[in-house]
Design an enzyme around this catalytic site. Structure first.
Site, PDB file in Angstrom:
ATOM      1  N   GLY A   1       0.823  -1.206   0.000  1.00  0.00           N
ATOM      2  CA  GLY A   1       0.000   0.000   0.000  1.00  0.00           C
ATOM      3  C   GLY A   1       0.847   1.242   0.000  1.00  0.00           C
ATOM      4  O   GLY A   1       1.998   1.204   0.447  1.00  0.00           O
ATOM      5  N   PRO A   2       0.287   2.350  -0.462  1.00  0.00           N
ATOM      6  CA  PRO A   2       1.042   3.599  -0.513  1.00  0.00           C
ATOM      7  C   PRO A   2       1.442   4.068   0.889  1.00  0.00           C
ATOM      8  O   PRO A   2       0.908   3.581   1.882  1.00  0.00           O
ATOM      9  CB  PRO A   2       0.081   4.586  -1.171  1.00  0.00           C
ATOM     10  CG  PRO A   2      -1.265   3.960  -1.131  1.00  0.00           C
ATOM     11  CD  PRO A   2      -1.071   2.489  -1.010  1.00  0.00           C
TER      12      PRO A   2
ATOM     13  N   GLY B   1       1.735   5.883   4.309  1.00  0.00           N
ATOM     14  CA  GLY B   1       0.806   6.552   5.207  1.00  0.00           C
ATOM     15  C   GLY B   1      -0.583   5.961   5.263  1.00  0.00           C
ATOM     16  O   GLY B   1      -1.467   6.519   5.906  1.00  0.00           O
TER      17      GLY B   1
ATOM     18  N   GLY C   1      -1.323   3.238   6.742  1.00  0.00           N
ATOM     19  CA  GLY C   1      -1.516   2.599   8.042  1.00  0.00           C
ATOM     20  C   GLY C   1      -0.945   1.189   8.135  1.00  0.00           C
ATOM     21  O   GLY C   1      -1.429   0.371   8.899  1.00  0.00           O
ATOM     22  N   LYS C   2       0.099   0.913   7.363  1.00  0.00           N
ATOM     23  CA  LYS C   2       0.687  -0.428   7.399  1.00  0.00           C
ATOM     24  C   LYS C   2       1.334  -0.692   8.755  1.00  0.00           C
ATOM     25  O   LYS C   2       1.089  -1.727   9.387  1.00  0.00           O
ATOM     26  CB  LYS C   2       1.721  -0.579   6.268  1.00  0.00           C
ATOM     27  CG  LYS C   2       1.107  -0.434   4.886  1.00  0.00           C
ATOM     28  CD  LYS C   2       2.105  -0.672   3.774  1.00  0.00           C
ATOM     29  CE  LYS C   2       3.142   0.423   3.646  1.00  0.00           C
ATOM     30  NZ  LYS C   2       2.594   1.712   3.165  1.00  0.00           N
ATOM     31  N   THR C   3       2.135   0.254   9.205  1.00  0.00           N
ATOM     32  CA  THR C   3       2.782   0.109  10.508  1.00  0.00           C
ATOM     33  C   THR C   3       1.736   0.037  11.613  1.00  0.00           C
ATOM     34  O   THR C   3       1.808  -0.801  12.513  1.00  0.00           O
ATOM     35  CB  THR C   3       3.702   1.312  10.769  1.00  0.00           C
ATOM     36  OG1 THR C   3       4.477   1.547   9.596  1.00  0.00           O
ATOM     37  CG2 THR C   3       4.609   1.059  11.936  1.00  0.00           C
TER      38      THR C   3
ATOM     39  N   GLU D   1      -7.315  33.716 -11.551  1.00  0.00           N
ATOM     40  CA  GLU D   1      -8.024  32.764 -10.701  1.00  0.00           C
ATOM     41  C   GLU D   1      -9.530  32.821 -10.951  1.00  0.00           C
ATOM     42  O   GLU D   1     -10.200  31.780 -10.997  1.00  0.00           O
ATOM     43  CB  GLU D   1      -7.716  33.012  -9.219  1.00  0.00           C
ATOM     44  CG  GLU D   1      -6.266  32.770  -8.813  1.00  0.00           C
ATOM     45  CD  GLU D   1      -5.742  31.385  -9.180  1.00  0.00           C
ATOM     46  OE1 GLU D   1      -6.538  30.425  -9.233  1.00  0.00           O
ATOM     47  OE2 GLU D   1      -4.527  31.264  -9.468  1.00  0.00           O
TER      48      GLU D   1
ATOM     49  N   HIS E   1     -10.307  30.707 -13.926  1.00  0.00           N
ATOM     50  CA  HIS E   1     -10.404  29.270 -13.609  1.00  0.00           C
ATOM     51  C   HIS E   1     -11.775  28.967 -12.998  1.00  0.00           C
ATOM     52  O   HIS E   1     -12.453  28.024 -13.390  1.00  0.00           O
ATOM     53  CB  HIS E   1      -9.363  28.889 -12.553  1.00  0.00           C
ATOM     54  CG  HIS E   1      -7.982  28.686 -13.075  1.00  0.00           C
ATOM     55  ND1 HIS E   1      -7.699  27.874 -14.143  1.00  0.00           N
ATOM     56  CD2 HIS E   1      -6.789  29.175 -12.656  1.00  0.00           C
ATOM     57  CE1 HIS E   1      -6.388  27.871 -14.355  1.00  0.00           C
ATOM     58  NE2 HIS E   1      -5.812  28.654 -13.458  1.00  0.00           N
TER      59      HIS E   1
ATOM     60  N   ASP F   1      -0.355  25.338 -14.973  1.00  0.00           N
ATOM     61  CA  ASP F   1      -1.625  24.935 -15.588  1.00  0.00           C
ATOM     62  C   ASP F   1      -1.352  24.212 -16.905  1.00  0.00           C
ATOM     63  O   ASP F   1      -1.966  23.191 -17.205  1.00  0.00           O
ATOM     64  CB  ASP F   1      -2.488  26.165 -15.891  1.00  0.00           C
ATOM     65  CG  ASP F   1      -2.856  26.926 -14.629  1.00  0.00           C
ATOM     66  OD1 ASP F   1      -2.859  26.309 -13.557  1.00  0.00           O
ATOM     67  OD2 ASP F   1      -3.141  28.133 -14.732  1.00  0.00           O
TER      68      ASP F   1
END
Ligand code: ADP
Ligand code: ZN
Length: 600
Positions: free
Chosen positions: A198-199, A201, A203-205, A421, A424, A496
């Site tokens: 998993g990427p 952060g 929550g693997k640990t 802005e 956009h 952009d």
């Protein structure tokens, strides 16, 4: 904790002590060199006084010091019963100073005698401390710096939000760790290794700790990058030590983070056939193969690059279970936010569901940061509770970087950014496939001079072609506004353009959304060499130029459309820009009112 750092710190403090010693010695040496002391008889002093060569007499107890005009000290001693006059020294002839006998003197002597001893004792203490202690760094590189958790605060599955699927897979492991005998009685084969994919952060640990916590067993962890040290063989011996420790405290969970640091495919010639890495990996495999049925040690390992792992790791009896952890969806994000605001004072106006909605793509670790940063912002403003605005500002800070208060746009530049802005925002609002505009601002943050934020209404998995097209139009809306209002474009749109081009390229080469048809082009071949990604495309010259042409067409048509929309909405563009220049940030009702007037 870093082994090398600790060693360096100790050497450093030793050097500091030595230096300090040297400096103090130096000071003493200089002090004593400055004046010349000469032992003389009292009669000589009397004579010198008569000759007018003495500036001052200092009497300390029985010691008489005559300081000459040439700054020499003539020292002599008198008998305790006699006064100065008995020796013919008249206080009228020369200034006499009576000092308290020996006080300063004694300290001076004492220090100069004791200092070397003190230094020596200090040094010896330092050395013995070095040599003592089992996990001493300087003398045992091969030992792991593994951290053992357990006891303190127990982490359980309740501390892990979402990840339902992963938890389900791991419950079985927890059961086994709790009661290995039950499983063995039935001759069940227990997995030894579980890989958590998993990427960063997600929550693997955390999940690994929760497995240990749920089972109530110790948790040993080491990052695989810590295995690999400067010296060959260190990694393997650390692995051995780690597993030995684990067996001593079993049942237990070993957690190896960043497994890909040692577990990359061997023998590809790429990534360097790093001997040390290979030995370390082999040692892990040897240890896992060596588990007998009485070894109640479960090895959990984490990686975010499953594709590069050595297949040998995945053989039966090794890491033969894989659990995939995904980024949290909206509901899970809300739960994660809830977990991390449990022990923080939250104001009544806080709506975590709204925050969860505004944070697609953020990991559990990011969300924890959002709450934490909000707490810091609230504290800085002397609030007693964390408010919704703090959470929102915290998201902005996380996504866009901190506000640049030291850098304020002026005059024409500020105006250009406002129109950019607003462009956009208006184009974004006019297009039906795009997410609602949530905030427009000309406050500089991080690299951006201003920003327009939209709130994804859902986490989408399937994205239609029209959405890509409209995203490109919106990205070009900033530049279109500049062109229409000022008749000229600036460098402000370079980011952009980059993003628009990337989307267009993906449409053509990956998603088959162009005249070239439903075909995947530009196959990437992964090559990682010396830690760098040398991917290359294998298109023919002709295909490459066709791809470029398609990209150009997509961009060109989007550019026309952006201008068409803004020409129609010129009034609102002006109104919004003026408001932005006045208020700097537009959101909520104020923004909605302006955008309502845009025809969609
Ligand atoms: P990884 O090991 O996958 O990189 P971590 O387990 O170290 O990620 O996550 C870092 C922190 O993020 C955790 O300590 C926890 O505070 C928070 N976190 C991540 N995922 C979750 C989750 N699903 N539920 C609650 N907190 C989470
Ligand atoms: Zn822009």
């Amino acid at each position: 904790m870093n082994t090398k750092n600790r060693l360096f710190r100790q050497i450093f403090s030793l050097l500091t002590i030595l230096f300090l010693g040297a400096i103090i010695w130096g000071a003493f040496a200089i002090e004593t060199k400055k004046v010349v002391n000469k032992d003389v008889s009292i009669s000589q002093i009397t004579q010198e006084i008569k000759d007018g060569k003495i500036e001052k007499i200092v009497v300390e107890g029985n010691k008489i010091t005559a300081i000459t005009k040439t700054k020499e000290n003539l020292i002599s001693y008198k008998e305790a019963s006699q006064g100065l006059k008995d020796y013919g020294i008249n206080p009228n002839d020369v200034p006499v100073e009576i000092k308290n006998p020996e006080s300063g003197q004694i300290w001076g002597t004492l220090i100069s005698v004791a200092l070397p001893f003190l230094l020596l004792i200090g040094f010896l203490l330092f050395i013995t401390r070095q040599a003592r202690g089992g996990n001493n760094q300087a003398m045992s590189f091969g030992k792991t710096a593994a951290r053992v958790y357990g006891g303190e605060q127990k982490i359980t599955f309740n501390d892990v939000a979402g990840l339902k699927h992963a938890k389900q897979e791991l419950i079985e492991i927890v059961e086994f760790l709790k009661n290995p005998a039950k499983f063995k009685a039935l001759g069940a084969e227990i997995p030894r290794g579980v890989l958590l994919f998993g990427p960063a952060g997600v929550g693997k640990t955390l999940l690994a700790k929760a497995v240990a916590g749920e089972a109530g067993v110790p948790f040993l962890t080491l990052s695989a990058s810590e295995f690999v040290e400067m010296f060959v063989g260190v990694g393997a011996s650390r692995v051995r030590d780690l597993f030995a420790k684990a067996k001593r405290v079993s049942p237990t969970v070993i957690f190896i983070d960043e497994l890909d640091a040692v577990g990359r495919q061997r023998g590809t010639g790429l990534g360097g056939s790093h001997d040390e890495r290979e030995q370390t990996l082999n040692q892990i495999l040897v240890e896992m193969d060596g588990f007998d049925t009485d070894t109640n040690v479960i090895v959990l390992a984490a990686t975010n690059r499953p594709d590069v792992l050595d297949p040998a790791l995945m053989r039966p009896g090794r890491f033969d279970r894989k659990v995939t952890l995904d980024l949290p969806d909206r509901l899970e994000r809300e739960q994660i936010l809830q977990i991390h605001s449990r022990n923080k004072p939250m104001a009544d106006n806080v709506k975590l569901d709204e925050i969860a909605k505004a944070t697609p793509g953020l990991s559990g670790a990011d969300l924890r940061n959002v709450v934490n940063e909000a707490a810091i912002l609230a504290a800085r403003n002397n609030k007693k509770k964390i408010e919704q605005i703090d959470l929102r500002n915290s998201i902005d800070k996380l996504l866009l970087g901190p506000e640049r208060t030291s850098f304020v746009l002026q005059g024409k530049e500020r105006e250009i950014v406002a129109y950019h802005e607003a462009g956009h925002a208006i184009v974004g609002h006019a297009l039906p496939e795009l997410d609602p505009i949530h905030k427009v601002s000309i406050v500089s943050r991080g690299m951006a001079l201003g920003f327009t934020q939209s709130l994804p209404s859902e986490d989408r998995r399937l994205i239609p072609q029209s959405k890509f097209e409209q995203e490109i139009i919106m990205l070009l809306g900033g530049r279109a506004a500049e062109k229409l209002v000022f008749g000229e474009v600036t460098t402000g749109a370079s980011n952009d353009l980059e993003r628009a081009t990337t989307i267009a390229r993906n449409m053509v080469t990956i998603f088959g959304m162009s005249k070239l048809g439903p075909i995947k082009l530009g196959e990437r071949e992964e090559m990682i060499f010396l830690g760098r990604d040398f991917s290359h495309k294998n298109n023919s010259e002709k295909t490459s130029s066709e791809i470029d042409q398609q990209i150009q067409e997509i961009i060109k048509s989007a550019w026309e459309k952006a201008q068409t929309i803004l020409k129609k909405e010129m009034e609102i563009l002006k109104e919004m820009s003026v408001k932005l220049l006045e208020k700097e940030t537009l959101e909520d009702l104020e923004l909605t009112k302006l955008l309502e007037k845009v025809s969609t």
